[in-house]
Design an enzyme around this catalytic site. Structure first.
Site, PDB file in Angstrom:
ATOM      1  N   PRO A 191     -20.089 -69.886  13.183  1.00  0.00           N
ATOM      2  CA  PRO A 191     -20.999 -69.414  14.224  1.00  0.00           C
ATOM      3  C   PRO A 191     -21.468 -70.545  15.135  1.00  0.00           C
ATOM      4  O   PRO A 191     -22.059 -71.498  14.665  1.00  0.00           O
ATOM      5  CB  PRO A 191     -22.171 -68.856  13.408  1.00  0.00           C
ATOM      6  CG  PRO A 191     -22.163 -69.652  12.152  1.00  0.00           C
ATOM      7  CD  PRO A 191     -20.727 -69.950  11.855  1.00  0.00           C
ATOM      8  N   TRP A 204     -20.037 -77.368   8.277  1.00  0.00           N
ATOM      9  CA  TRP A 204     -19.817 -76.010   7.778  1.00  0.00           C
ATOM     10  C   TRP A 204     -18.798 -75.932   6.650  1.00  0.00           C
ATOM     11  O   TRP A 204     -18.923 -75.099   5.753  1.00  0.00           O
ATOM     12  CB  TRP A 204     -19.395 -75.128   8.953  1.00  0.00           C
ATOM     13  CG  TRP A 204     -19.516 -73.672   8.714  1.00  0.00           C
ATOM     14  CD1 TRP A 204     -20.633 -73.004   8.291  1.00  0.00           C
ATOM     15  CD2 TRP A 204     -18.491 -72.691   8.905  1.00  0.00           C
ATOM     16  NE1 TRP A 204     -20.354 -71.656   8.209  1.00  0.00           N
ATOM     17  CE2 TRP A 204     -19.059 -71.433   8.582  1.00  0.00           C
ATOM     18  CE3 TRP A 204     -17.169 -72.742   9.322  1.00  0.00           C
ATOM     19  CZ2 TRP A 204     -18.329 -70.255   8.671  1.00  0.00           C
ATOM     20  CZ3 TRP A 204     -16.452 -71.567   9.416  1.00  0.00           C
ATOM     21  CH2 TRP A 204     -17.025 -70.332   9.086  1.00  0.00           C
ATOM     22  N   LYS A 254     -16.101 -89.629  24.794  1.00  0.00           N
ATOM     23  CA  LYS A 254     -16.840 -88.408  24.544  1.00  0.00           C
ATOM     24  C   LYS A 254     -17.417 -87.868  25.854  1.00  0.00           C
ATOM     25  O   LYS A 254     -17.876 -88.635  26.694  1.00  0.00           O
ATOM     26  CB  LYS A 254     -17.984 -88.798  23.611  1.00  0.00           C
ATOM     27  CG  LYS A 254     -18.697 -87.666  22.966  1.00  0.00           C
ATOM     28  CD  LYS A 254     -19.679 -88.262  21.978  1.00  0.00           C
ATOM     29  CE  LYS A 254     -20.493 -87.153  21.333  1.00  0.00           C
ATOM     30  NZ  LYS A 254     -21.127 -87.614  20.107  1.00  0.00           N
TER      31      LYS A 254
END
Length: 1047
Positions: A47, A562, A595
């Site tokens: 998510p 996660w 980045k």
RNA sequence: GGGCCCGUAGCUUAGCAUGGUCGGAGCGCACGGCUGAUAACCGUGAGGUCACGCGUUCAAAUCGCGUCGGGCCCA
């Protein structure tokens, strides 16, 4: 009927139309429901946090997921693919606080927690909706209608249930621990929420006076003076060597203890002018040495604490080799403190201010503001050895950017460290892509597993379902709403704070149980996703049917995130990993590999890419740019290239349509089966290629090598389809009669394009759908409603012909070589050549492709020589002066000249026969060198397995054809200028002033008339050229006037 | 400071797990061609000490060690 496609590839238009079509006809739900009963594929969406804005990385993430799920679905899998949203947590609180202009938790309390929660909830929903739209634009097909949301009651229940499981298994623990603490947010934050960057801090060397020894000090170093008030010990390494030195600074004399190897450094820092080593001993000797806290007079609580040296392995040979230990303010300090029974002194509150324990002088002051004051106090007491600044990496709260502090607080922990071995065993059962993501990186992380602090002292989150009795301290964990209802005797409607805070339970002891006010760490929310999305524990059947997940994929930052949190929670709940396979993907960096960040100004929004090039381009670009597990260096140039490829695909697709329409092509009638006998070798070749391609895609999908899949598709479109097959097939589409050769071409094009749309569908779903709708649905209403509802194209082995593919490869190489030779020989492609000769050391088999080769090289004849043979070479000879000179002396020059003009063939023949006279001079073999030379009419060029010779000699026939093509080309150009349709007839007049050229062109009159669709064609030397358009041209040396009008 | 990944022409990259026709491709650039996919398309050419150093080997972009640079994560 198939409809004509007029314009260039317009991604926006294609994608809008397709999106509309999908919506209107509910294609997405159909693709999923039609596969019910198929093999199950349970995918869990990691998510995204509801920030409101997707970025390139999240776009890539969803594109990977979508491509894989579409592929699985087409392969008959019943896919479960609820989208997920991570909607709790501090980031949203911070946003809402900002919007309300709050500064601290007190503002929230006075505003009203219920109203604040309400705001958070609304905010999260708004953000979610905005992001959903952004994902949909990318063609990401997940279940957006019923996503799982971490703020839903059923989701909360899954988290509660999990915690209850932990409690039952004795894996839940309340502990007094040092945690990362954000003094602004006033909460513990996870390791994962700490961001490090350079910060300038004090660097101080402090002298701690040793008990009972005059002028003797332990020297420590620290960057956090504010932790000195909480100091309760000094750590020394048991194996280091320490020294006691007498040192002089001005008229002052100190006796200092520190690591031997660092004496010079420290004394230089302290500006001591000289020293003398008094004693050397190992660290062990220091164990238990007592000292006095340097600020004891300011902090009364310190006087009752015993201060001494402890031994610890974490001490490094840096600075002084003695480490200041404040168990209330450091992780290692705390652990050592507990081990050695030190007092955990933490005189700092959650707001980062000193408590009363810190003494009158410091109480109420903010810790980071007080560094200077502490330094002054130390200096005043003569304990400051040296003072400076240092720039080092320091942790910050990831949301509000405040420098974190470490404080000891009561928190709730999941004892994950106890499960470490089980976790390591489990990850071996998981299939990792790439392999090292699991075998190296993840394994390494899990090996360092620490207990997980799951409590947060905040508002917007899943409340901890832990109730504690005021009287007896009994702990009870509630696992569901139902259980809570039962336990408190009322119907609960809202599980969020503050409603849930009001609920009190009766303790069996007669006391009252109140809920622990904390909420869960948000990482815990998403950790339970794999069963929460199945509504477990409410719905047990779904869980039985689907869990664990077949596949998940996220970026490499999720190794510690996660991938890990899910594993931990699942080990607690079920003792096994919640996923069977994991694809770890990379990050999107800028073109320099840096980045993307706002401060660098190098951020590229996915929306911008879509606006400029379309979603298919973005999708295809991110999928093909690297291997999924490598970082993408985003490049606009490469995006443009990808777009060009799709444009070529579009052109290849629309090119035959006008002809097919003219001929009322019906794929049901004109199919491969019927025209099998009329297929040309090139037809069988492209059919073979497209089936080989399908096989390659399957192979690469097996290991999620999406880059290889998409590159193979690109390659096919560019090389095989556009650059080769379309070129070959073009003339056949111009045939006007119902020729079976043309029908075979149509059938082949059709079969190839339809197959290609299916192969493209998972990766470029819009363009694939658009082509499919036109080519298939427009002629066959009974066909699958959408390309995404079609079954995947399994390679048709009977159409694959590897030998033919290899032959064609050779032909293409030869064609390229001929182009090369033509260019060097100055013979452009429009002019035919009489023959080409192929010479190779190996057997060259063009079996059946001669015509293709002749067509593409515009030659009349192909000659393939036996292996090792070469075409007859011209012989050239060079006189060798150094041999001729000594023999003929004064006549040497004459001989040389004579040899130069002699016929080399004759000379060689004579020499071979042993008697050669040139200008009446006898010539011997060593006087000449023979060279083989490519005849003048041939130009050679190499290809991978040999050489091709092109005969560029002109004949009248060739010239006639060449000129005819020149004329044809110009007439076609004029037709175009007049906007004539392909089938329109014209009347044309051609005037050529050059007699020779005229004669040549006149020979080709019928051919020309046919090619340009002229009803009448006049070619003359002088006449009055008329027409709707009249133009003068110069071809080679001839002036040509052409007039045409509509017939 | 530690773990993992990456470093090939101006740019994007293939090849590296099984070392030896591997130094390939695309873009860009230069030159040329095509002109019934044409605000398309095709060919040719220039461009690389395969980040650097050391080593293993008859042989290294490819294996090992080290250095430098980039990324993610940790300390």
């Amino acid at each position: 009927m198939i409809s004509e496609v007029a314009g260039q590839y317009d991604a926006k238009e294609v994608e809008n139309q397709v999106n509309e079509f999908w919506d209107k006809n509910e294609i997405y739900p159909k693709t999923r429901t039609m596969r019910i009963g198929g093999k199950k594929f349970f995918f869990v969406d990691g998510p995204p946090y509801t920030t409101g804005m997707i970025h390139l990385g999240t776009a890539w993430n969803k594109v990977i997921k979508d491509a894989i799920l579409r592929y699985r679905s087409m392969n008959g899998f019943h896919v479960k693919d609820r989208a997920g949203w991570d909607m709790h947590g501090l980031p949203i609180e911070v946003k809402v606080e900002e919007a309300l202009n709050f500064k601290s938790k007190k503002d929230i309390e006075s505003y009203g927690v219920d109203k604040f929660i309400q705001k958070c909830m609304e905010f999260a929903h708004r953000q979610k909706d905005a992001m959903t739209d952004q994902f949909k634009i990318l063609g990401a097909w997940l279940d957006w209608e019923e996503p799982y949301m971490t703020l839903k009651d059923e989701y909360l229940e899954a988290a509660w249930w999990t915690l209850k499981r932990a409690h039952e298994r004795d894996l839940l623990e309340r502990g007094f621990r040092v945690v990362n603490w954000c003094p602004r947010c006033e909460t513990a934050i996870a390791d994962a929420e700490v961001e490090y960057w350079e910060e300038t801090d004090p660097s101080i060397y402090v002298k701690f006076p040793v008990v009972g020894e005059e002028k003797t000090y332990l020297v420590i170093w620290t960057t956090t003076p504010w932790t000195i008030p909480a100091n309760v010990g000094v750590a020394a390494h048991p194996e280091f060597e320490y020294s006691k030195v007498r040192a002089w600074k001005g008229d002052r004399e100190d006796i200092l203890i520190m690591a031997t190897s660092l004496v010079d450094n420290v004394l230089r820092e302290g500006r001591y002018r000289d020293y003398q080593i008094l004693d050397k001993f190992s660290g062990e000797a220091l164990d238990g040495l007592g000292y006095v806290h340097p600020l004891e007079d300011l902090i009364p609580a310190q006087s009752s604490i015993e201060h001494k040296v402890h031994l610890a392995d974490f001490v490094t040979a840096e600075n002084t080799g003695l480490v200041h230990v404040a168990p209330g303010h450091g992780m290692e300090d705390f652990e050592l403190g507990v081990e050695r029974g030190m007092t955990v002194f933490c005189p700092v509150g959650g707001d980062g201010r000193y408590t009363e324990e810190a003494g009158e002088k410091y109480v109420g002051k903010y810790v980071r503001d007080i560094n200077d004051e502490v330094n002054i106090d130390l200096a005043d007491r003569g304990f400051m050895l040296a003072e400076g600044k240092i720039s080092h990496r320091y942790g910050h709260c990831w949301r509000c950017k405040t420098p974190i502090i470490y404080i000891a607080t009561p928190q709730w922990f999941l004892k994950i460290a106890d499960l470490r071995d089980d976790m390591l065993k489990e990850i071996e059962n998981v299939k990792w892509y790439p392999d090292w993501a699991g075998s190296s990186r993840f394994k390494d992380w899990v090996e360092g597993a620490r207990d997980w602090c799951i409590s947060r002292q905040r508002y917007w989150g899943i409340p901890l379902p832990i109730w504690i009795c005021n009287d007896c301290g009994q702990v009870e964990v509630i696992g569901s709403i139902e259980e809570l209802d039962e336990r408190c005797g009322q119907k609960i409607v809202d599980l969020h704070r503050p409603a849930v805070d009001e609920i009190v339970l009766d303790c069996p002891c007669g006391g009252t149980m109140r809920r622990v006010p904390d909420v869960f760490d948000v990482w815990f929310d998403s950790a339970v996703a794999s069963w929460a999305t199945l509504n477990y524990p409410r719905d047990k059947d779904e869980f039985e049917e689907w869990w664990p997940a077949d596949f998940i994929t996220e970026g490499h930052d999720q190794t510690r995130g996660w991938f890990y949190s899910q594993l931990g929670a699942s080990m607690v709940s079920f003792g096994q990993a919640p996923y069977k396979s994991v694809l770890m993907h990379g990050f999107t960096l800028d073109d320099k590999g840096k980045k993307m960040s706002k401060s660098l100004g190098n951020v590229v929004q996915p929306e911008e890419v879509v606006r400029k090039f379309g979603a298919d381009t973005l999708r295809f670009y991110v999928l093909s740019s690297n291997a999924p597990w490598e970082d993408i260096h985003f490049s606009w140039e490469e995006v443009a290239n990808t777009n060009r490829m799709l444009n070529i695909l579009w052109n290849a697709y629309r090119f035959p349509l006008p002809y097919m329409l003219l001929d009322e092509f019906d794929p049901a009638e004109t199919n491969l089966e019927r025209y099998k006998e009329h297929l040309r070798p090139e037809d069988r070749w492209i059919l073979s290629r497209v089936n080989t391609l399908a096989g390659e895609i399957d192979g690469h999908m097996e290991t999620y090598q999406l880059h290889r899949v998409t590159r193979a598709l690109s390659e096919f479109v560019m090389e095989d389809l556009s650059r080769w097959y379309i070129q070959l097939v073009r003339p056949r589409t111009w045939i006007e009669t119902a020729d079976p050769d043309k029908q075979a071409a149509y059938a082949t094009i059709y079969e190839t394009m339809v197959t290609l749309t299916k192969l493209l569908a998972p990766f470029a779903p819009f363009i694939a759908e658009s082509i499919y709708q036109n080519l298939v649905r427009n002629v066959d209403p009974g066909a699958s409603e959408s390309v995404h509802m079609c079954d995947w194209h399994n390679p048709r082995d009977e159409l694959v012909d590897e030998i033919l593919e290899a032959k064609m490869k050779t032909v293409r190489e030869v064609v390229e070589a001929v182009s090369n030779a033509r260019q060097r020989g100055g013979r452009k492609l429009r002019w035919p050549v009489s023959k080409i000769i192929i010479s190779s050391a190996e057997e060259v088999d063009l079996g059946g492709l001669e015509k293709v080769l002749m067509g593409q090289t515009n030659c009349k004849k192909v000659e393939v020589l036996e292996p090792g043979q070469k075409p007859p070479m011209d012989l050239a000879l060079n006189p060798v002066p150094r041999k001729i000179g000594p023999i003929f002396k004064g006549d040497a020059q004459k001989v040389i000249q004579a040899l130069k003009v002699a016929d080399p063939v004759q000379v060689k023949k004579d020499l071979d026969q042993g008697r050669c006279m040139i200008a009446s001079f006898p010539i011997t073999p060593e006087m000449v060198e023979f060279l083989e030379q490519v005849p003048e009419n041939l130009v050679d060029a190499a290809f991978s397995s040999g050489t091709v010779y092109v005969d560029i000699a002109l004949t009248d026939d060739l010239e006639a054809e060449g000129y005819a093509r020149e004329v044809i080309r110009r007439v076609q150009d004029m037709r175009k200028e007049m906007d004539l349709r392909v089938e329109d007839k014209i009347i044309a007049m051609v005037e050529i002033d050059n007699e020779d050229v005229l004669n040549l062109v006149q020979r080709m009159e019928d051919h020309i008339a046919n090619e340009v669709r002229a009803e009448r064609l006049e070619i003359k030397k002088s006449m009055e050229v008329q027409g709707a358009l009249v133009k003068d041209w110069t071809v080679e040396d001839a002036c040509i006037r052409i007039g045409i009008r509509h017939g």
